[in-house]
Write an enzyme that holds these catalytic residues in place. Structure first.
Site, mmCIF file in Angstrom:
data_model
loop_
_atom_site.group_PDB
_atom_site.id
_atom_site.type_symbol
_atom_site.label_atom_id
_atom_site.label_comp_id
_atom_site.label_asym_id
_atom_site.label_seq_id
_atom_site.Cartn_x
_atom_site.Cartn_y
_atom_site.Cartn_z
ATOM 1 N N LYS A 52 -7.297 10.171 15.499
ATOM 2 C CA LYS A 52 -7.714 11.220 14.545
ATOM 3 C C LYS A 52 -9.203 11.508 14.592
ATOM 4 C CE LYS A 52 -8.654 8.259 10.657
ATOM 5 N NZ LYS A 52 -7.984 7.301 9.807
ATOM 6 N N ARG B 14 -6.599 2.707 -2.020
ATOM 7 C CA ARG B 14 -6.197 3.989 -1.469
ATOM 8 C C ARG B 14 -4.679 3.939 -1.460
ATOM 9 N NH1 ARG B 14 -8.209 6.359 4.316
ATOM 10 N NH2 ARG B 14 -6.269 5.386 4.990
HETATM 11 C C1 LIG Z 1 -8.146 6.087 10.310
HETATM 12 C C2 LIG Z 1 -7.234 4.985 10.058
HETATM 13 C C3 LIG Z 1 -7.342 3.806 10.807
HETATM 14 C C4 LIG Z 1 -8.399 3.605 11.862
HETATM 15 O O1 LIG Z 1 -9.584 3.188 11.270
HETATM 16 P P1 LIG Z 1 -10.885 2.887 12.151
HETATM 17 O O2 LIG Z 1 -11.853 2.413 11.143
HETATM 18 O O3 LIG Z 1 -11.252 4.153 12.812
HETATM 19 O O4 LIG Z 1 -10.531 1.839 13.138
HETATM 20 C C5 LIG Z 1 -6.448 2.797 10.552
HETATM 21 N N1 LIG Z 1 -5.487 2.935 9.615
HETATM 22 C C6 LIG Z 1 -5.352 4.043 8.873
HETATM 23 C C7 LIG Z 1 -4.269 4.106 7.858
HETATM 24 C C8 LIG Z 1 -6.220 5.105 9.063
HETATM 25 O O5 LIG Z 1 -6.074 6.216 8.327
#
Ligand SMILES: *Cc1c(COP(=O)(O)O)cnc(C)c1O
Length: 361
Positions: free
Chosen positions: A42, A137
């Site tokens: 993402k 969250r």
């Molecule tokens: C974006 C996201 C991640 C990845 O997090 P990073 O800090 O980029 O490694 C992992 N889990 C969820 C649910 C996310 O939304």
């Protein structure tokens, strides 16, 4: 080199081999702990060449928070397992079961919707139940996990494949032995009460790599979902540069359109700036300033860090960013490029800006 249209004067230099190396180092470092890495796409709108670099680095499972990115990966022929990382919208269950193999969930009504949609499509959809261990969250509270797990395993066309947690995103809660052990205990209870065999206990994102480094990762966690570490080699939650990863796989270059020496305090009666804020200035006398062709339409300027430590970003309006270059040893002129490193937020914005060309090498 590359396939960018450089007319914009602003481009993102993307070093694919550094991304591949970061992925490889993370995969190899986690392997002895029995931990599999989900490559999170993402942060860069799932640009295929970057996804391919991750895959060359040994990532064989992908994950994204946006259905648009997941659908585009499928349309481009990526056949890897893909997990949806944002709990699905009730209105999107049909496309979730069509394009994603796994989704993270915390609402029974949505899981029921996924069940119906999967059954109608003749598919099975895999659920990772999110447990909130304190970041506040998404996720069910640990005490509610068993009930929702029981209801989930009773549904048709649904497999309860794992439980997971998210940290460091909203509440800034750090992953610890304590909160990950709570996740593992919850997983064991879910298994014993429902009879489900959980494929994954998913222990967070980049911020959980710190427990790998310190050799404290509790046994039982077998998946991490990593974006930032692979892309930027940083861990924002711990305010940490991961020393065994590259921090410069992405560099932003933008063209200078004015260089002038000006006072550091605006002249005349002042009102609000272009965004309605009242700007504050300190008087540092006459300073040499460069303007680059980049602004708040493209990026949150807090997401940019000048590569030259002697440059200071003073501010930006929608299309112009002002940089103090007085102390820089480079003799910057109009037409030159100024280079910036990015944080995760900066990367997210720039990948979404149609005004920023992407150059791969
Ligand atoms: C974006 C996201 C991640 C990845 O997090 P990073 O800090 O980029 O490694 C992992 N889990 C969820 C649910 C996310 O939304």
């Amino acid at each position: 080199m590359g396939d960018a249209n450089l007319n914009s004067g602003t481009y993102l230099d993307i070093n694919l081999s550094k991304i591949e190396e970061n992925a490889k180092r993370i995969v190899e470092r986690c392997k002895p702990f029995g931990i599999d890495i989900l490559g999170v796409t993402k942060g860069f709108t799932a640009i295929p060449r970057i996804v391919e670099a991750m895959i060359r680095g040994g990532i064989d499972r992908l994950a994204d928070s946006r259905m648009e990115n997941i659908i585009s990966l499928r349309k481009k022929g990526f056949t890897q397992s893909i997990s949806l990382l944002r709990i699905p919208r009730l209105s999107s269950v049909k496309s979730v079961v069509e394009y994603a193999d796994y989704s993270v969930n915390s609402e029974l009504s949505v899981i029921k919707g996924l069940s119906k949609a999967a059954k109608a499509a003749g598919k099975n959809h895999k659920i990772i139940l999110m447990i909130d261990v304190g970041d506040l969250r998404e996720g069910v509270l640990p005490e509610d996990a068993l009930d929702i797990a029981k209801e989930t395993t009773a549904l048709e066309a649904i497999t309860l494949s794992g439980i997971g947690t998210n940290m460091g995103c909203y509440g800034g809660v750090l992953p610890t032995i304590h909160n990950l052990s709570l996740l593992i205990e919850t997983a064991k209870e879910v298994e014993s009460i429902t009879g489900a065999e959980l494929e994954f206990i998913s222990g967070g994102g980049t911020s959980s790599l710190k427990l790998i480094e310190s050799n404290e990762m509790p046994a039982g966690i077998n998946q991490l979902r990593i974006g930032e570490g692979i892309l930027l080699g940083t861990d924002t939650t711990h305010d940490y540069r991961i020393p065994w990863l590259h921090q410069d796989a992405f560099l932003l270059k933008t063209e200078v359109i004015e260089v002038k020496i000006k006072p550091s305090i605006p002249i005349g009666k002042t009102g609000r700036d272009a965004f309605g804020n009242i700007p504050v200035f300190s008087d540092n006398g006459l300073r040499k300033r460069a303007i680059v062709a980049l602004g708040r339409q493209d990026v949150n300027i807090d997401g940019l860090i000048p590569f030259d430590p002697n440059m200071i970003v003073l501010g930006a309006s929608s299309d112009h960013m002002v940089i103090d270059i007085t102390d820089s040893e480079q003799n910057i002129a109009v037409g030159d490029l100024i280079t910036f490193k990015l944080n995760y937020q900066g990367l997210l914005f720039l990948c979404n800006s149609k005004y920023v060309s992407k150059v791969f090498y």
